[in-house]
Design an enzyme around this catalytic site. Structure first.
Site, PDB file in Angstrom:
ATOM      1  N   HIS A  44       0.830  -1.207   0.000  1.00  0.00           N
ATOM      2  CA  HIS A  44       0.000   0.000   0.000  1.00  0.00           C
ATOM      3  C   HIS A  44       0.866   1.260   0.000  1.00  0.00           C
ATOM      4  O   HIS A  44       1.018   1.925   1.024  1.00  0.00           O
ATOM      5  CB  HIS A  44      -0.938  -0.007   1.209  1.00  0.00           C
ATOM      6  CG  HIS A  44      -2.084  -0.958   1.045  1.00  0.00           C
ATOM      7  ND1 HIS A  44      -2.753  -1.529   2.104  1.00  0.00           N
ATOM      8  CD2 HIS A  44      -2.677  -1.457  -0.066  1.00  0.00           C
ATOM      9  CE1 HIS A  44      -3.710  -2.322   1.643  1.00  0.00           C
ATOM     10  NE2 HIS A  44      -3.681  -2.300   0.332  1.00  0.00           N
ATOM     11  N   HIS A  77      -0.423  -8.601   0.950  1.00  0.00           N
ATOM     12  CA  HIS A  77      -1.491  -8.699   1.959  1.00  0.00           C
ATOM     13  C   HIS A  77      -2.199 -10.040   1.960  1.00  0.00           C
ATOM     14  O   HIS A  77      -3.000 -10.316   2.841  1.00  0.00           O
ATOM     15  CB  HIS A  77      -2.520  -7.582   1.732  1.00  0.00           C
ATOM     16  CG  HIS A  77      -1.890  -6.239   1.669  1.00  0.00           C
ATOM     17  ND1 HIS A  77      -1.678  -5.571   0.491  1.00  0.00           N
ATOM     18  CD2 HIS A  77      -1.360  -5.468   2.632  1.00  0.00           C
ATOM     19  CE1 HIS A  77      -1.057  -4.429   0.735  1.00  0.00           C
ATOM     20  NE2 HIS A  77      -0.851  -4.343   2.023  1.00  0.00           N
ATOM     21  N   GLU A 129      -5.931  -7.630   3.688  1.00  0.00           N
ATOM     22  CA  GLU A 129      -5.424  -8.731   4.519  1.00  0.00           C
ATOM     23  C   GLU A 129      -6.575  -9.398   5.282  1.00  0.00           C
ATOM     24  O   GLU A 129      -6.639 -10.627   5.383  1.00  0.00           O
ATOM     25  CB  GLU A 129      -4.381  -8.207   5.506  1.00  0.00           C
ATOM     26  CG  GLU A 129      -3.797  -9.331   6.360  1.00  0.00           C
ATOM     27  CD  GLU A 129      -2.884  -8.824   7.469  1.00  0.00           C
ATOM     28  OE1 GLU A 129      -2.150  -7.847   7.248  1.00  0.00           O
ATOM     29  OE2 GLU A 129      -2.914  -9.418   8.559  1.00  0.00           O
ATOM     30  N   SER A 226      -2.282   0.574   6.360  1.00  0.00           N
ATOM     31  CA  SER A 226      -2.777   0.413   7.727  1.00  0.00           C
ATOM     32  C   SER A 226      -1.705   0.768   8.751  1.00  0.00           C
ATOM     33  O   SER A 226      -1.939   1.538   9.683  1.00  0.00           O
ATOM     34  CB  SER A 226      -3.246  -1.030   7.933  1.00  0.00           C
ATOM     35  OG  SER A 226      -3.530  -1.271   9.287  1.00  0.00           O
ATOM     36  N   SER A 269       5.544   0.226   4.329  1.00  0.00           N
ATOM     37  CA  SER A 269       5.458   0.162   2.867  1.00  0.00           C
ATOM     38  C   SER A 269       6.035   1.403   2.192  1.00  0.00           C
ATOM     39  O   SER A 269       5.979   1.521   0.964  1.00  0.00           O
ATOM     40  CB  SER A 269       3.993  -0.040   2.444  1.00  0.00           C
ATOM     41  OG  SER A 269       3.156   0.854   3.146  1.00  0.00           O
TER      42      SER A 269
END
Ligand code: SF4
Length: 311
Positions: A44, A77, A129, A226, A269
């Site tokens: 992400h 994920h 995920e 996230s 990420s």
């Protein structure tokens, strides 16, 4: 002009699972002449996706956008068994870049479902995920996001309940939800430690170590990441204003006006080069001193997916 201090949290930026997933796509793009499709964002981060796109990767949302027989990479994920099955049915050459720590959660889900438990998954609705993990045992899994969700739970057998967690949650918030679950279901079983991964935990610990000293915290990461979002929230819980930025272009000059000490970190990420760009951008506004605070040293490395190694 007074010198600004940048407190640099360490560890920060790429984790082993993200590096593995990006390397897998990179190597496939080099080794295979045909188009490489990637289901969902490989990780992400908008910069990572744009970079791989510029090298020829084709990002799609679902497998029906991938031509029969083509090569498709599953993102870090993870995916549900239904997606894997569809890839087999369609004759796709599927290469799995799921982070091994997510795969571990899938294995736990299968094991807990196999023993007849209801699985309470602590995570965020709609995250890829979570969708992948729930797909292992959709009939036996319920999702909770917070303590209120736990209070509202009604499970078929309170003595047969296991829990799992998304890998990128806030450690402190998850402990609260888990506490509520244990209080409600004393027979609760689950992994030895919550499945929040080492990289998420380390980045939160590193930020917690500097957050209260900083006048402002900048978290490099994309809005759909996230673990990056959790970092900005963590800084705010420590009472410090925090902004999630995709890169230096998102910085607004007035944020820095009154900030003598700036805490800086990056989600798992977010590429390290962006952190340096942020430092360089702040340095354009006046002298800066960069002080790195390391709370843990990461040595975790994951092997590439077997199909990539063979290539
Ligand atoms: Fe794996 Fe954790 Fe990185 Fe996610 S954040 S890719 S679970 S190491």
């Amino acid at each position: 002009m007074t010198k600004r201090t940048i407190l640099l949290a360490s560890p920060r930026s790429f984790c082993a699972g993200v590096e593995r997933a990006i390397d897998a796509v990179d190597l496939l793009l080099t080794d295979r002449p045909e188009p490489i499709y990637v289901r969902k964002q490989i990780v992400h981060n908008t910069h990572v996706v744009a970079d791989l796109e510029s090298k020829g990767a084709v990002f799609v949302d679902e497998l029906d956008q991938v031509p029969d027989g083509a090569t498709v990479v599953f993102s870090a994920h993870g995916v549900s068994p239904a997606v894997r099955d569809e890839a087999v049915r369609r004759g796709l050459d599927a290469i799995d870049a799921t982070c091994p720590l997510v795969t571990k959660v899938h294995s736990e889900a299968k094991r807990y479902a196999g023993r007849g438990d209801t699985i309470v998954l602590i995570g965020h609705a709609g995250h890829e995920e979570v969708e992948g993990t729930m797909g292992e045992a959709p009939e036996q899994t319920v999702l909770v996001e917070n303590v209120a969700d736990v209070a509202a739970l009604e499970l078929p057998d309170p003595d047969r309940v296991s829990y799992l967690t998304q890998t990128t949650l806030a450690v402190d918030e998850t402990a609260e939800v888990l506490g509520a679950l244990r209080a409600k279901y004393p027979a609760l079983r689950g992994p030895d430690s919550a499945d929040i991964c080492y990289a998420t935990t380390n980045r939160q610990d590193a930020l917690a170590a500097i957050a209260t000293e900083a006048d402002l915290v900048l978290v490099v990461g994309s809005a759909n990441s996230s673990n990056s979002v959790r970092l900005a929230e963590l800084a705010r819980r420590h009472g410090t204003t925090a902004y999630l930025i995709d890169g230096p272009d998102d910085i607004e000059a007035e944020w820095l006006d009154q900030a003598a000490v700036i805490g800086l970190t990056a989600g798992a990420s977010a590429p390290p080069v962006l952190v340096q760009s942020v430092i360089d951008t702040i340095a354009l506004l006046g002298p800066v001193e960069v002080v790195e605070r390391e709370v843990a040293r990461e040595t975790v490395r994951f092997h590439l997916p077997a199909a990539v190694k063979q290539a």
